[in-house]
Design a protein around this motif. Sequence first.
Motif, PDB file in Angstrom:
ATOM      1  N   PRO A  28       0.964  -1.308  -0.203  1.00  0.00           N
ATOM      2  CA  PRO A  28      -0.277  -0.088   0.381  1.00  0.00           C
ATOM      3  C   PRO A  28       1.322   1.177   0.216  1.00  0.00           C
ATOM      4  O   PRO A  28       0.336   2.033  -0.461  1.00  0.00           O
ATOM      5  CB  PRO A  28      -0.606  -0.526   1.185  1.00  0.00           C
ATOM      6  N   CYS A  29       1.740   1.373   0.926  1.00  0.00           N
ATOM      7  CA  CYS A  29       2.663   2.597   0.728  1.00  0.00           C
ATOM      8  C   CYS A  29       3.585   2.487  -0.465  1.00  0.00           C
ATOM      9  O   CYS A  29       3.631   4.467  -0.909  1.00  0.00           O
ATOM     10  CB  CYS A  29       4.394   2.327   1.902  1.00  0.00           C
ATOM     11  N   THR A  30       3.381   1.923  -1.304  1.00  0.00           N
ATOM     12  CA  THR A  30       3.802   2.384  -3.195  1.00  0.00           C
ATOM     13  C   THR A  30       3.170   3.043  -3.621  1.00  0.00           C
ATOM     14  O   THR A  30       3.433   4.085  -3.418  1.00  0.00           O
ATOM     15  CB  THR A  30       4.417   0.533  -3.769  1.00  0.00           C
ATOM     16  N   TYR A  31       1.501   2.715  -3.671  1.00  0.00           N
ATOM     17  CA  TYR A  31       0.261   3.352  -4.183  1.00  0.00           C
ATOM     18  C   TYR A  31       0.729   4.714  -3.307  1.00  0.00           C
ATOM     19  O   TYR A  31       0.379   5.907  -4.018  1.00  0.00           O
ATOM     20  CB  TYR A  31      -0.935   2.582  -3.819  1.00  0.00           C
ATOM     21  N   CYS A  32       0.257   4.223  -2.464  1.00  0.00           N
ATOM     22  CA  CYS A  32       0.109   5.694  -1.351  1.00  0.00           C
ATOM     23  C   CYS A  32       1.576   6.807  -2.065  1.00  0.00           C
ATOM     24  O   CYS A  32       1.097   8.113  -1.567  1.00  0.00           O
ATOM     25  CB  CYS A  32       0.638   5.566  -0.255  1.00  0.00           C
ATOM     26  N   GLY A  33       2.235   6.190  -1.432  1.00  0.00           N
ATOM     27  CA  GLY A  33       3.378   7.494  -1.608  1.00  0.00           C
ATOM     28  C   GLY A  33       3.318   8.712  -2.613  1.00  0.00           C
ATOM     29  O   GLY A  33       3.686  10.010  -3.111  1.00  0.00           O
ATOM     30  N   VAL A  34       3.052   6.744  -4.232  1.00  0.00           N
ATOM     31  CA  VAL A  34       3.438   7.792  -5.423  1.00  0.00           C
ATOM     32  C   VAL A  34       2.045   9.006  -5.493  1.00  0.00           C
ATOM     33  O   VAL A  34       2.500  10.431  -5.935  1.00  0.00           O
ATOM     34  CB  VAL A  34       3.152   6.928  -6.076  1.00  0.00           C
ATOM     35  N   PHE A  35       1.028   7.982  -5.133  1.00  0.00           N
ATOM     36  CA  PHE A  35      -0.274   9.662  -5.530  1.00  0.00           C
ATOM     37  C   PHE A  35      -0.407  10.737  -4.593  1.00  0.00           C
ATOM     38  O   PHE A  35      -0.997  11.873  -4.849  1.00  0.00           O
ATOM     39  CB  PHE A  35      -1.520   8.279  -5.512  1.00  0.00           C
ATOM     40  N   ARG A  36       0.297  10.462  -3.353  1.00  0.00           N
ATOM     41  CA  ARG A  36       0.409  11.144  -2.050  1.00  0.00           C
ATOM     42  C   ARG A  36       0.981  12.979  -2.382  1.00  0.00           C
ATOM     43  O   ARG A  36       1.032  13.638  -2.631  1.00  0.00           O
ATOM     44  CB  ARG A  36       0.856  11.521  -1.186  1.00  0.00           C
ATOM     45  N   LYS A  37       2.460  12.247  -3.468  1.00  0.00           N
ATOM     46  CA  LYS A  37       3.449  13.154  -4.049  1.00  0.00           C
ATOM     47  C   LYS A  37       3.020  14.194  -5.144  1.00  0.00           C
ATOM     48  O   LYS A  37       2.659  15.143  -4.891  1.00  0.00           O
ATOM     49  CB  LYS A  37       4.516  12.111  -4.411  1.00  0.00           C
ATOM     50  N   SER A  38       2.083  13.008  -5.946  1.00  0.00           N
ATOM     51  CA  SER A  38       1.901  13.914  -7.212  1.00  0.00           C
ATOM     52  C   SER A  38       0.556  14.782  -7.197  1.00  0.00           C
ATOM     53  O   SER A  38       0.615  15.756  -7.489  1.00  0.00           O
ATOM     54  CB  SER A  38       0.674  12.512  -7.499  1.00  0.00           C
ATOM     55  N   ALA A  39      -0.212  14.345  -6.242  1.00  0.00           N
ATOM     56  CA  ALA A  39      -1.503  15.537  -5.371  1.00  0.00           C
ATOM     57  C   ALA A  39      -1.038  16.501  -4.702  1.00  0.00           C
ATOM     58  O   ALA A  39      -1.803  17.685  -4.570  1.00  0.00           O
ATOM     59  CB  ALA A  39      -2.617  13.624  -4.587  1.00  0.00           C
ATOM     60  N   LEU A  40       0.147  16.008  -3.775  1.00  0.00           N
ATOM     61  CA  LEU A  40       0.684  17.409  -3.705  1.00  0.00           C
ATOM     62  C   LEU A  40       0.552  18.532  -4.480  1.00  0.00           C
ATOM     63  O   LEU A  40       0.859  19.783  -4.164  1.00  0.00           O
ATOM     64  CB  LEU A  40       1.270  17.376  -2.186  1.00  0.00           C
ATOM     65  N   ASN A  41       1.408  17.982  -5.421  1.00  0.00           N
ATOM     66  CA  ASN A  41       2.237  18.852  -6.345  1.00  0.00           C
ATOM     67  C   ASN A  41       1.849  19.642  -7.105  1.00  0.00           C
ATOM     68  O   ASN A  41       0.988  20.906  -7.226  1.00  0.00           O
ATOM     69  CB  ASN A  41       2.933  18.135  -7.076  1.00  0.00           C
ATOM     70  N   ARG A  42      -0.030  18.953  -7.193  1.00  0.00           N
ATOM     71  CA  ARG A  42      -1.048  19.448  -8.368  1.00  0.00           C
ATOM     72  C   ARG A  42      -1.432  20.455  -7.387  1.00  0.00           C
ATOM     73  O   ARG A  42      -2.204  21.072  -8.019  1.00  0.00           O
ATOM     74  CB  ARG A  42      -1.814  18.382  -8.336  1.00  0.00           C
ATOM     75  N   ALA A  43      -2.064  20.221  -6.140  1.00  0.00           N
ATOM     76  CA  ALA A  43      -2.428  20.825  -5.493  1.00  0.00           C
ATOM     77  C   ALA A  43      -1.869  22.327  -5.677  1.00  0.00           C
ATOM     78  O   ALA A  43      -2.571  23.580  -5.653  1.00  0.00           O
ATOM     79  CB  ALA A  43      -3.204  20.309  -4.133  1.00  0.00           C
ATOM     80  N   ALA A  44      -0.519  22.391  -5.331  1.00  0.00           N
ATOM     81  CA  ALA A  44       0.365  23.311  -5.165  1.00  0.00           C
ATOM     82  C   ALA A  44      -0.036  23.781  -5.876  1.00  0.00           C
ATOM     83  O   ALA A  44       0.029  25.360  -6.203  1.00  0.00           O
ATOM     84  CB  ALA A  44       1.748  22.858  -4.913  1.00  0.00           C
ATOM     85  N   LYS A  45      -0.003  23.569  -7.076  1.00  0.00           N
ATOM     86  CA  LYS A  45      -0.056  24.286  -8.785  1.00  0.00           C
ATOM     87  C   LYS A  45      -1.267  24.927  -8.453  1.00  0.00           C
ATOM     88  O   LYS A  45      -1.335  26.311  -8.669  1.00  0.00           O
ATOM     89  CB  LYS A  45       0.167  23.487  -9.831  1.00  0.00           C
ATOM     90  N   GLU A  83       7.786   8.256 -20.430  1.00  0.00           N
ATOM     91  CA  GLU A  83       6.404   9.218 -21.431  1.00  0.00           C
ATOM     92  C   GLU A  83       5.427   8.969 -20.211  1.00  0.00           C
ATOM     93  O   GLU A  83       4.567  10.300 -19.720  1.00  0.00           O
ATOM     94  CB  GLU A  83       6.298   8.249 -22.612  1.00  0.00           C
ATOM     95  N   LEU A  84       5.243   8.406 -19.429  1.00  0.00           N
ATOM     96  CA  LEU A  84       3.952   8.817 -18.661  1.00  0.00           C
ATOM     97  C   LEU A  84       4.706   8.186 -17.234  1.00  0.00           C
ATOM     98  O   LEU A  84       4.981   8.263 -16.921  1.00  0.00           O
ATOM     99  CB  LEU A  84       3.237   6.954 -18.687  1.00  0.00           C
ATOM    100  N   CYS A  85       3.451   8.868 -16.224  1.00  0.00           N
ATOM    101  CA  CYS A  85       4.385   8.950 -15.374  1.00  0.00           C
ATOM    102  C   CYS A  85       3.727   8.101 -13.714  1.00  0.00           C
ATOM    103  O   CYS A  85       3.257   7.478 -14.794  1.00  0.00           O
ATOM    104  CB  CYS A  85       3.339  10.784 -13.830  1.00  0.00           C
ATOM    105  N   LYS A  86       4.206   8.200 -12.923  1.00  0.00           N
ATOM    106  CA  LYS A  86       4.283   6.565 -12.280  1.00  0.00           C
ATOM    107  C   LYS A  86       2.460   6.598 -10.963  1.00  0.00           C
ATOM    108  O   LYS A  86       1.841   5.721 -11.582  1.00  0.00           O
ATOM    109  CB  LYS A  86       4.821   6.593 -10.398  1.00  0.00           C
TER     110      LYS A  86
END
Length: 332
Positions: A156-173, A310-313
Amino acid sequence: MTDGGLRGDSCDSAHHKGTKAQRTICSQCSERAIISQRYSGLHLCQDHFIQDFERRVADTVQKNNMVRDGERIVVAVSGGKDSTALLFCLSRILAKRDVELVAVTVDEGIAGYRDDTIVAAKAIAEKLGIEQHIVSFREEYGYELDEMVPGKKVAPCTYCGVFRKSALNRAAKRMGADKVATGHNQDDEAQTIMMNYLKGDIERLMRFRPWRAQKGLVPRIKPLREMPEKEIALYCMVNQVFTESRECPYANLSLRADVRDMMNCLESQFPGTKHSTVEGFEKIVAKAQGSYAQMELAPCRQCGEPCVKELCKACELLEILKNRVEFAPFSR
Ligand code: SF4
Ligand SMILES: [Zn+2]
Ligand SMILES: [Zn+2]
């Protein structure tokens, strides 16, 4: 009185049986010490501990040029002790500066865990008068974490880490933020370094210290990276900003959990191990500068987030989820 170790800083080693807490006086005044820093030799009372903690975080921020005047900083606040301490401490050490803090809480969708920490995150933001936003995996990606890892067949931590990082970056932008601050502490840093050593993943290890900004990626800062986890817990306690300690139900499924226990045991036997793990790595990074080129990032063809392929994680994992094909578990 707290000394040396923390959660799980217990170790079965015979060296440590029978250690007794002692009543000790602060090295800087005549009050009773609430902590002994074995690595510095200092004993500190409550007031001097708070002063020392905030001075060290302010030093980390300053020497690494983490914050500039006029910036809007998204602080990732999960409601756990690290991010609670981060928001509280930043609001104090940056109080006189022209810096705006915005709290962002990521709701991964972890039943029986995240709901409570979201309440805690809301409470600390409200107490400090800081605007707070919640972004959820469900809204951003269409799935909750619990749905992504049915039967825990994948880490679960693999999924969690990838999506959390991405969600934070998107929200910050979306929020026009200049930086994203996270509550990673010295223990987390030492664990990450050790995990990469253990996996022999030197490329990934060297990527751990980005040295220049990349387009589309809001720069991340870790103001607590030199602070031991146990001092963060104590800082929350003495400031009465965090009372409940909960662990994610998935936490024990990761390699990190084993490495954490190992590092806690070593720290207990040999105080300063975590500090020297991080320091030693910094020396390697300094010597290796130039040997490992920083990866060039380009927009993901699906979502536009910066990535190396080409495709993000995140999109790669979403493809897997949509197809629901059987696949080999990700490495821990
Ligand atoms: S322990 Fe793993 S699954 Fe739980 S919040 Fe942390 S990264 Fe996510
Ligand atoms: Zn004192
Ligand atoms: Zn993508």
